[in-house]
Design an enzyme around this catalytic site. Structure first.
Site, PDB file in Angstrom:
ATOM      1  N   ARG A  70     -68.448  44.459  20.151  1.00 30.18           N
ATOM      2  CA  ARG A  70     -67.172  44.813  19.523  1.00 30.18           C
ATOM      3  C   ARG A  70     -67.478  45.488  18.185  1.00 30.18           C
ATOM      4  NH1 ARG A  70     -65.112  44.268  23.782  1.00 30.18           N
ATOM      5  NH2 ARG A  70     -63.640  42.660  24.468  1.00 30.18           N
ATOM      6  N   HIS A  87     -66.665  53.840  24.121  1.00 29.11           N
ATOM      7  CA  HIS A  87     -66.413  52.565  24.819  1.00 29.11           C
ATOM      8  C   HIS A  87     -66.480  52.734  26.337  1.00 29.11           C
ATOM      9  CE1 HIS A  87     -64.480  48.344  24.205  1.00 29.11           C
ATOM     10  NE2 HIS A  87     -65.334  48.364  25.212  1.00 29.11           N
TER      11      HIS A  87
END
Lengths: 306, 306
Positions: A221, A269
């Protein structure tokens, strides 16, 4: 019982249609159209509004719409509500391939050569010999990555909060273990769950414990990294480079300094994209288990937060 | 006996000093300073002038200063002269790592993301699923690459001039075999020796037999490719991309269209760089064998040319 889909920032039409076709006898509601909050026993959640939880007196289980549960504020949920997450085997395979590819890309200087190519500059250099990969986090994704790295000749270290076992990686835990591991790290791969104790773990103090030739690879993250500290380390040659797939704000804003930094390899991502069908199958399985009074699968430990 | 170093386009001072320290009792001469051509029995050659060979009446063996012998015109040498080449195990390891890294880089769209990064563009896409790698050539380097690819989940095909055996790759040979293999190729890796029958093998006719999503990876010699045909296939979307490490003219001239082509990933002949010490050890071994009348190692078949 009914199921509520509380996923924000995404068009859920296709998702709900697919869920409904797998669960023809279960009522599935959308957050915006929900008529009967009292009937909701199962919520599929991603960045759900914090005000939602107090409206659900009969809530029994919440499934995160991802491998992590960090989008759910666990402190707002009654203690007897089960929290489950997505465990997708294909995710682990894809993540291991991404980690191997980007460790190799750093070892073989792919971004350096790409920049040289744009400048029509011929400058052969040997690949780096560095072959120690240290992993922050050693869950399913970390283990799959470690296997692939070891079978390709890398030495793998792994750090976790609690002691774990492994026949392929040298394991470390706790604060002291982290310091020991960082000193012998060529590539630091972050695969930690995001919790209050792992947020901003990649900060100035951690970066200073790495060798100057080290590379950061973050596939967990964005919030694991203190951005200013990372940029500072790169700009002062206290770190060779970083490969980043995740960001505190996504999509990464177009004016962010990461985009044009020569030391940063940025991917949007995409390291491990869930396959919607296999995710839905798993969610549907848990909904049917809840309805039948059977134990759910892939529950998290709420105290640990993962 | 004396040894002549006939390597052009390179400063050989360090090489000769290292050879001399390994072979204190052997006279080692440089091409430009050679006083006694008649005494030369062993030549270490790379792009030696063609006029050299007729000056050496007592020549017994020539060692190429590389894995290939294409820099030596074999037709100019007497039949009884042995030709040896460098077989460096580290070369095979490095080559396998380069091939794996660049196949993965194509599968995971690394260059595509580099370009998007420069444009501050966030556009996640799934990695390609394609996993069939076909190798042109199946010698030491090809076998090492095949092992690494297979252990990372790729299916490997390999084509060679003559039939070979393998437990890990599906083998093809001859013209018909080539056609069969090309049709089931996602990544075509060229690791052929350069001979008159392999020069320009990657031409329009071959490229037209590949699927449109295929990628070329050339780590052998630039002369294996017809440059105009490759550029044409890329420009007309009959090929997805190419990773090129070798070129007919090196360093690649700065005005060459390869440099700025978005479909080409270019590296400066760095896939497998010989380690000078291990190369010298092997050359010295052959010089001592020649002196002792023992059979040389790593001889080529002069009729095949490799």
């Amino acid at each position: 019982m009914s199921v509520l889909v509380a996923i924000t920032g995404r068009d859920n039409t296709k998702l709900i249609a697919k869920m409904q076709s797998q669960l023809p006898n279960i009522r599935i509601e959308q957050l915006d159209d929900c008529q009967d909050f009292a009937g909701v026993e199962f919520v599929l959640a991603w960045n759900a509004p914090t005000s939602l939880w107090q409206k659900l007196p009969n809530l029994k289980a919440v499934s995160s719409f991802g491998a992590g549960v960090d989008s759910i504020d666990l402190s707002l949920l009654p203690k007897d509500v089960e929290i489950v997450r997505i465990v997708d085997e294909q995710l682990a395979t894809d993540m291991a391939e991404y980690v191997l590819t980007h460790v190799l890309a750093q070892k073989l200087r792919l971004k350096e050569y790409y920049i040289k190519q744009q400048q029509s500059e011929w400058k052969p250099k040997r690949a780096y010999k560095y072959n120690q990969v240290s992993m922050l986090g050693f869950g399913e994704l970390g283990r799959a990555s470690a296997h692939s790295l070891v079978s390709n000749g890398f030495k793998v270290n792994a750090w976790s909060r609690t002691p774990k076992k492994s026949t392929i990686a040298t394991l470390y835990h706790g604060d002291e273990g982290l310091t020991d591991m960082l000193a012998q790290t060529d590539y630091l791969v972050c695969l930690l769950p995001l919790t209050s104790s792992t947020e901003e773990i990649i900060n100035k103090q951690l970066l200073e414990q790495l060798p100057e030739h080290a590379v950061i690879i973050n596939v967990a993250r964005g919030e694991h990294i203190v951005e200013a500290d990372l940029l500072d380390a790169l700009n002062n040659q206290r770190l060779r480079g970083a490969t980043l797939d995740v960001f505190a704000s996504e999509p990464l804003p177009s004016e962010h300094p990461y985009w044009l930094h020569p030391g940063i390899t940025l991917t949007p991502h995409c390291a491990a994209l869930s396959d919607l069908d296999s995710v839905i199958k798993q969610i549907a399985d848990n909904i049917l288990r809840l309805k039948a009074g059977e134990p759910l699968i892939n529950c998290i430990n709420k105290q640990q937060g993962y």
